[in-house]
Scaffold this active site. Structure first.
Site, PDB file in Angstrom:
ATOM      1  CG  ASN A 103      -0.449   0.722   2.395  1.00 24.59           C
ATOM      2  OD1 ASN A 103      -0.524   1.941   2.479  1.00 24.59           O
ATOM      3  ND2 ASN A 103       0.128  -0.028   3.330  1.00 24.59           N
ATOM      4  N   GLY A 106      -0.487   6.891   1.856  1.00 24.33           N
ATOM      5  CA  GLY A 106       0.022   8.247   2.117  1.00 24.33           C
ATOM      6  C   GLY A 106      -0.788   9.013   3.144  1.00 24.33           C
ATOM      7  CG  LEU A 107       0.044   9.092   6.996  1.00 21.33           C
ATOM      8  CD1 LEU A 107       0.805  10.102   7.864  1.00 21.33           C
ATOM      9  CD2 LEU A 107      -0.557   8.010   7.876  1.00 21.33           C
ATOM     10  CB  CYS A 165       3.326   6.220   7.767  1.00 15.37           C
ATOM     11  SG  CYS A 165       2.581   6.269   6.116  1.00 15.37           S
ATOM     12  CB  THR A 229       4.124  -1.849   5.385  1.00 19.28           C
ATOM     13  OG1 THR A 229       4.341  -0.433   5.355  1.00 19.28           O
ATOM     14  CG2 THR A 229       2.660  -2.116   5.643  1.00 19.28           C
TER      15      THR A 229
HETATM   16  C1  LIG Z   1      -4.018  -0.560   2.813  1.00 18.32           C
HETATM   17  C2  LIG Z   1      -3.229  -0.461   4.096  1.00 18.32           C
HETATM   18  C3  LIG Z   1      -3.262   0.735   4.822  1.00 18.32           C
HETATM   19  C4  LIG Z   1      -2.549   0.840   6.026  1.00 18.32           C
HETATM   20  N1  LIG Z   1      -2.628   2.001   6.736  1.00 18.32           N
HETATM   21  C5  LIG Z   1      -2.020   2.079   7.955  1.00 18.32           C
HETATM   22  C6  LIG Z   1      -2.198   3.235   8.768  1.00 18.32           C
HETATM   23  O1  LIG Z   1      -2.918   4.182   8.406  1.00 18.32           O
HETATM   24  N2  LIG Z   1      -1.580   3.260   9.974  1.00 18.32           N
HETATM   25  C7  LIG Z   1      -0.810   2.220  10.431  1.00 18.32           C
HETATM   26  O2  LIG Z   1      -0.271   2.293  11.536  1.00 18.32           O
HETATM   27  N3  LIG Z   1      -0.624   1.104   9.668  1.00 18.32           N
HETATM   28  C8  LIG Z   1      -1.215   1.009   8.462  1.00 18.32           C
HETATM   29  N4  LIG Z   1      -1.076  -0.131   7.704  1.00 18.32           N
HETATM   30  C9  LIG Z   1      -0.184  -1.229   8.190  1.00 18.32           C
HETATM   31  C10 LIG Z   1      -0.949  -2.292   8.986  1.00 18.32           C
HETATM   32  O3  LIG Z   1      -1.506  -1.772  10.169  1.00 18.32           O
HETATM   33  C11 LIG Z   1      -0.003  -3.470   9.366  1.00 18.32           C
HETATM   34  O4  LIG Z   1       1.045  -2.975  10.173  1.00 18.32           O
HETATM   35  C12 LIG Z   1       0.587  -4.164   8.148  1.00 18.32           C
HETATM   36  O5  LIG Z   1      -0.363  -4.328   7.117  1.00 18.32           O
HETATM   37  C13 LIG Z   1       1.193  -5.523   8.498  1.00 18.32           C
HETATM   38  O6  LIG Z   1       0.209  -6.412   8.983  1.00 18.32           O
HETATM   39  P1  LIG Z   1      -0.480  -7.553   8.037  1.00 18.32           P
HETATM   40  O7  LIG Z   1       0.642  -8.353   7.426  1.00 18.32           O
HETATM   41  O8  LIG Z   1      -1.352  -8.326   8.984  1.00 18.32           O
HETATM   42  O9  LIG Z   1      -1.261  -6.805   7.009  1.00 18.32           O
HETATM   43  C14 LIG Z   1      -1.766  -0.260   6.500  1.00 18.32           C
HETATM   44  C15 LIG Z   1      -1.753  -1.458   5.758  1.00 18.32           C
HETATM   45  C16 LIG Z   1      -2.472  -1.575   4.575  1.00 18.32           C
HETATM   46  C17 LIG Z   1      -2.446  -2.875   3.799  1.00 18.32           C
END
Ligand SMILES: Cc1cc2nc3c(=O)[nH]c(=O)nc-3n(C[C@H](O)[C@H](O)[C@H](O)COP(=O)(O)O)c2cc1C
Length: 330
Positions: A103, A106-107, A165, A229
């Protein structure tokens, strides 16, 4: 009704996410029996299950009752910015297959006032479901965060600070975080009287991680979420290379999915061994099966969060993890 996951997955990822949130907000999500209070204490909450929704999945607090009804124990709402932000141009979410996603949002946020109004509405009929609010580093910490923390504090149990982020300019290296977090922790404790935990980015350097954690605990941070991520500049952390999406001929975004699990498990293991049993740790990254969830809990996480796994497997994954984790805790 269990909304049709396969149908949603036929759309591009951002459209399917938007549709899923709309369906959930309308009450069309899956419903599980009311969960009894459990044994997990986390940041002022008594969780029915130590299983939560990760930051980014409900950035505005649009569907909070639906997440509770689905059988989650808590939600990290946001990341929320003080003012409305569009985020990056679309496309900005890509599915790579096998539960992997990149992803480059971009906040994007409607701004704190909209989110606070959603949370206030939710609290009118649900006073107990555990909520965290994720804030990010605006250019001026005090001016930006104080009003956000004040507006959100009556409705949330804790705050998280998204220090990792990868999709906005100026995100901080871990070793530069302490002075910022000193301000953040002061602001949040002062304005809101609530604990703040920091969401860290992925790292394979345990010594640097320990030093960061020590420095942040010293300035008043309560705990940590591991991890965010993987951005292109940390691509060496991926054991199998991926095809990065590009913008202006440069790789962009952050990787979510199974390849994060060994990293989140290693980070939680390092922090738990180093910090002892009392510091709250939330494990996130790569959880796609009950065994993955258990490995984070065995590593020392008090609670875990899901994102990519939930979009791939739906509520079935939640059901399976919740019952296995309950067995572990019995
Ligand atoms: C589309 C998308 C948007 C995300 N937006 C945020 C966010 O706004 N703030 C945040 O702390 N993490 C954000 N993340 C990261 C997730 O919270 C998480 O740390 C990351 O996806 C890893 O976990 P997973 O493998 O279970 O997806 C986002 C992830 C995705 C896929």
């Amino acid at each position: 009704m269990n909304f049709p996951l396969k149908l949603l997955q036929a759309f591009d990822p951002e459209t399917s996410h938007t549709l899923a949130l709309k369906a959930l907000a309308l009450g069309l999500g899956p419903k599980r029996q009311h969960l009894p209070q459990g044994t997990t204490q986390l940041l002022g909450c008594n969780l029915p299950t130590p299983l939560g929704l990760a930051g980014g999945a409900d950035k505005t607090g649009a569907a909070l009752q639906a997440w509770a009804d689905m059988g989650l124990g808590f939600v990290e709402v946001g990341t929320i910015t003080p003012n409305a932000r569009e985020g990056n141009p679309r496309p900005r979410i890509w599915r790579l297959g096998n539960g992997e996603m990149v992803n480059w949002m971009g906040l994007n946020s409607p701004g704190v006032e909209v989110v606070a109004a959603n949370l206030q509405r939710f609290r009118q009929h649900n006073a107990t479901f555990c909520l965290g609010a994720s804030l990010a580093n605006p250019s001026k910490v005090k001016e930006g965060l104080t009003p956000s923390a004040e507006l959100l504090a009556p409705w949330v149990d804790f705050f998280t600070f998204n220090a990792s982020c990868p999709n906005v300019a100026g995100h901080q290296a871990h070793d530069a975080l302490a002075p910022i977090l000193q301000e953040v922790a002061e602001v949040i404790a002062g304005a809101a009287g609530k604990a703040v935990v920091v969401k860290l980015g992925p790292t394979d350097d345990p010594e640097a991680l320990k030093a960061t954690a020590d420095a942040l605990l010293k300035v008043g941070v309560a705990g940590f979420i591991c991890c965010n991520t993987i951005p292109p500049d940390k691509r060496h952390l991926l054991h199998t290379p991926i095809d990065w999406p590009e913008h202006d001929a440069k790789p962009v975004g952050g990787y979510s999915g199974p390849q994060l699990l060994p990293i989140s498990v290693a980070m939680i293991t390092t922090l738990r061994q180093h910090l002892g049993k009392d510091v709250p740790l939330i494990g996130v990254g790569g959880v796609q099966t009950p065994a993955d969830a258990k490995s984070l809990i065995w590593a020392g996480a008090n609670a875990i969060q899901l994102y990519a796994g939930l979009t791939r497997h739906g509520v079935k994954l939640l059901d399976d993890i919740r019952s296995e984790v309950a067995l572990m805790q019995a």
